[in-house]
Design a protein around this motif. Structure first.
Motif, PDB file in Angstrom:
ATOM      1  N   GLU A 195      52.260  70.421  56.219  1.00  8.42           N
ATOM      2  CA  GLU A 195      50.944  70.005  56.672  1.00  8.42           C
ATOM      3  C   GLU A 195      49.902  70.545  55.715  1.00  8.42           C
ATOM      4  O   GLU A 195      49.990  71.707  55.283  1.00  8.42           O
ATOM      5  N   VAL A 196      48.922  69.717  55.395  1.00  4.47           N
ATOM      6  CA  VAL A 196      47.845  70.127  54.503  1.00  4.47           C
ATOM      7  C   VAL A 196      46.517  69.910  55.213  1.00  4.47           C
ATOM      8  O   VAL A 196      46.240  68.809  55.712  1.00  4.47           O
ATOM      9  N   TYR A 197      45.717  70.949  55.259  1.00  2.00           N
ATOM     10  CA  TYR A 197      44.383  70.889  55.839  1.00  2.00           C
ATOM     11  C   TYR A 197      43.394  70.955  54.674  1.00  2.00           C
ATOM     12  O   TYR A 197      43.388  71.929  53.907  1.00  2.00           O
ATOM     13  N   ALA A 198      42.569  69.909  54.543  1.00  2.00           N
ATOM     14  CA  ALA A 198      41.795  69.777  53.322  1.00  2.00           C
ATOM     15  C   ALA A 198      40.574  68.906  53.543  1.00  2.00           C
ATOM     16  O   ALA A 198      40.341  68.393  54.637  1.00  2.00           O
TER      17      ALA A 198
ATOM     18  N   PRO B  67      42.030  66.282  57.980  1.00  3.33           N
ATOM     19  CA  PRO B  67      40.688  66.580  57.464  1.00  3.33           C
ATOM     20  C   PRO B  67      40.080  67.831  58.092  1.00  3.33           C
ATOM     21  O   PRO B  67      40.232  68.077  59.290  1.00  3.33           O
ATOM     22  N   VAL B  68      39.401  68.587  57.249  1.00  6.10           N
ATOM     23  CA  VAL B  68      38.578  69.707  57.703  1.00  6.10           C
ATOM     24  C   VAL B  68      37.195  69.445  57.105  1.00  6.10           C
ATOM     25  O   VAL B  68      36.950  69.701  55.924  1.00  6.10           O
TER      26      VAL B  68
ATOM     27  N   ALA C 273      33.403  72.559  59.833  1.00  7.69           N
ATOM     28  CA  ALA C 273      34.693  72.652  60.516  1.00  7.69           C
ATOM     29  C   ALA C 273      35.546  73.806  59.994  1.00  7.69           C
ATOM     30  O   ALA C 273      36.448  74.274  60.703  1.00  7.69           O
ATOM     31  N   GLN C 274      35.267  74.266  58.786  1.00  6.42           N
ATOM     32  CA  GLN C 274      36.030  75.388  58.232  1.00  6.42           C
ATOM     33  C   GLN C 274      35.711  76.707  58.946  1.00  6.42           C
ATOM     34  O   GLN C 274      36.416  77.700  58.774  1.00  6.42           O
ATOM     35  N   LYS C 275      34.665  76.710  59.764  1.00  2.61           N
ATOM     36  CA  LYS C 275      34.291  77.902  60.523  1.00  2.61           C
ATOM     37  C   LYS C 275      34.793  77.848  61.965  1.00  2.61           C
ATOM     38  O   LYS C 275      34.554  78.776  62.743  1.00  2.61           O
ATOM     39  N   ASP C 276      35.455  76.764  62.304  1.00  2.00           N
ATOM     40  CA  ASP C 276      36.000  76.625  63.646  1.00  2.00           C
ATOM     41  C   ASP C 276      37.095  77.670  63.858  1.00  2.00           C
ATOM     42  O   ASP C 276      37.901  77.924  62.961  1.00  2.00           O
ATOM     43  N   PRO C 277      37.161  78.310  65.030  1.00  2.00           N
ATOM     44  CA  PRO C 277      38.177  79.343  65.272  1.00  2.00           C
ATOM     45  C   PRO C 277      39.603  78.852  65.030  1.00  2.00           C
ATOM     46  O   PRO C 277      40.442  79.622  64.541  1.00  2.00           O
ATOM     47  N   ALA C 278      39.882  77.597  65.340  1.00  6.51           N
ATOM     48  CA  ALA C 278      41.234  77.081  65.135  1.00  6.51           C
ATOM     49  C   ALA C 278      41.586  77.058  63.652  1.00  6.51           C
ATOM     50  O   ALA C 278      42.730  77.350  63.270  1.00  6.51           O
ATOM     51  N   PHE C 279      40.613  76.720  62.803  1.00  6.02           N
ATOM     52  CA  PHE C 279      40.893  76.726  61.371  1.00  6.02           C
ATOM     53  C   PHE C 279      40.917  78.150  60.829  1.00  6.02           C
ATOM     54  O   PHE C 279      41.757  78.494  59.984  1.00  6.02           O
TER      55      PHE C 279
ATOM     56  N   ASP D  48      43.235  80.266  58.127  1.00  4.91           N
ATOM     57  CA  ASP D  48      42.695  80.930  56.941  1.00  4.91           C
ATOM     58  C   ASP D  48      41.432  81.699  57.324  1.00  4.91           C
ATOM     59  O   ASP D  48      40.358  81.102  57.459  1.00  4.91           O
ATOM     60  N   PRO D  49      41.524  83.004  57.505  1.00  7.89           N
ATOM     61  CA  PRO D  49      40.359  83.796  57.879  1.00  7.89           C
ATOM     62  C   PRO D  49      39.216  83.704  56.864  1.00  7.89           C
ATOM     63  O   PRO D  49      38.059  83.991  57.197  1.00  7.89           O
ATOM     64  N   ASN D  50      39.525  83.281  55.628  1.00 12.56           N
ATOM     65  CA  ASN D  50      38.494  83.133  54.605  1.00 12.56           C
ATOM     66  C   ASN D  50      37.697  81.846  54.773  1.00 12.56           C
ATOM     67  O   ASN D  50      36.668  81.652  54.127  1.00 12.56           O
ATOM     68  N   GLY D  51      38.177  80.952  55.618  1.00  5.35           N
ATOM     69  CA  GLY D  51      37.435  79.738  55.908  1.00  5.35           C
ATOM     70  C   GLY D  51      37.277  78.801  54.729  1.00  5.35           C
ATOM     71  O   GLY D  51      36.193  78.244  54.507  1.00  5.35           O
ATOM     72  N   LYS D  52      38.348  78.614  53.976  1.00  2.07           N
ATOM     73  CA  LYS D  52      38.305  77.750  52.796  1.00  2.07           C
ATOM     74  C   LYS D  52      39.427  76.709  52.859  1.00  2.07           C
ATOM     75  O   LYS D  52      40.511  76.982  53.377  1.00  2.07           O
ATOM     76  N   VAL D  53      39.159  75.529  52.305  1.00  3.51           N
ATOM     77  CA  VAL D  53      40.216  74.529  52.124  1.00  3.51           C
ATOM     78  C   VAL D  53      40.646  74.554  50.666  1.00  3.51           C
ATOM     79  O   VAL D  53      39.841  74.904  49.789  1.00  3.51           O
ATOM     80  N   PRO D  54      41.927  74.231  50.427  1.00  2.13           N
ATOM     81  CA  PRO D  54      42.960  73.724  51.321  1.00  2.13           C
ATOM     82  C   PRO D  54      43.796  74.837  51.945  1.00  2.13           C
ATOM     83  O   PRO D  54      43.773  75.983  51.479  1.00  2.13           O
TER      84      PRO D  54
END
Length: 210
Positions: free
Chosen positions: A3-6, A30-31, A37-43, A47-53
């Motif tokens: 799975e890729v979140y990006a 998609p994030v 959306a990169q700051k959403d708790p689920a994401f 990644d605690p750094n809140g970065k894609v991918p």
């Protein structure tokens, strides 16, 4: 399952291109960083750094691996498949040299140039000139490398080429072009027409419409 979140970003596009080159099946999610959306708790749990991918590999014994940082993801995928990263020490070292050059020089220079040109709250002329100049400088270094080889680490395509390609795909953001970089222009033109690159770019670009 991979799975890729990006999102449609220079760092994100590297992962689908690599997966397409390797012939691996993957799901792309998609994030939307434009909406935070990169700051959403689920994401942030991924990644605690809140970065894609972010890559999640659920095929491993003992539980899934969740991995952030595009360079680390590319190395992991290459080692997982035994492709796009040479096994011989000298050839492998050349690839890693380019990966570190990308992570420490080209990527930051392009990112900062784009930020101060287009995203900063107010114009800072010195910062704009400084980072655009640095982006052009490191691109010139890459041009010299490509003057003597078809790919950035030698005679074959590797993850180092894909790493550099990501930011050059979004070179307009950094305010640079290939006008004085003939070897980079030749290399980029050859890569962007590969079917695997076309598919990776198309799937990544579509994330902005999701």
């Amino acid at each position: 399952m991979l799975e890729v979140y990006a999102f449609a970003t220079p760092n994100s596009v590297k992962v689908p291109i690599t997966l397409e080159e390797l012939g691996l099946e993957y799901a792309l999610y998609p994030v939307n960083i434009r909406n935070g959306a990169q700051k959403d708790p689920a994401f942030l749990a991924r990644d605690p750094n809140g970065k894609v991918p972010v890559l999640v590999d659920s095929s491993l014994p003992g539980g899934p691996l969740t991995l952030s940082e595009s360079a680390a993801i590319l190395v992991y995928l290459a080692e997982k498949t035994g492709k796009l990263l040479p096994g011989a020490a000298k050839a492998r070292a050349r690839v890693m040299e380019q990966m570190f050059f990308h992570a420490s020089a080209l990527g930051p220079a392009f990112g900062n140039s784009g930020y101060f040109r287009k995203s900063a709250p107010e114009p800072i002329p010195h910062a704009i000139d400084r980072f655009r100049g640095e982006a052009r400088r490191v691109l010139g270094v890459l041009d010299k490398t490509l003057a003597s080889s078809p790919f950035v680490a030698g005679e074959a395509l590797t993850i180092a080429d894909i790493a550099h390609f990501g930011w050059l795909w979004r070179r307009e953001f950094a305010g640079v072009d290939f006008a004085e970089m003939p070897h980079v222009a030749r290399w980029y033109a050859a890569l962007e027409v590969r079917p695997t690159f076309e598919r990776g770019i198309a799937r990544t670009s579509a994330l902005a419409q999701a």
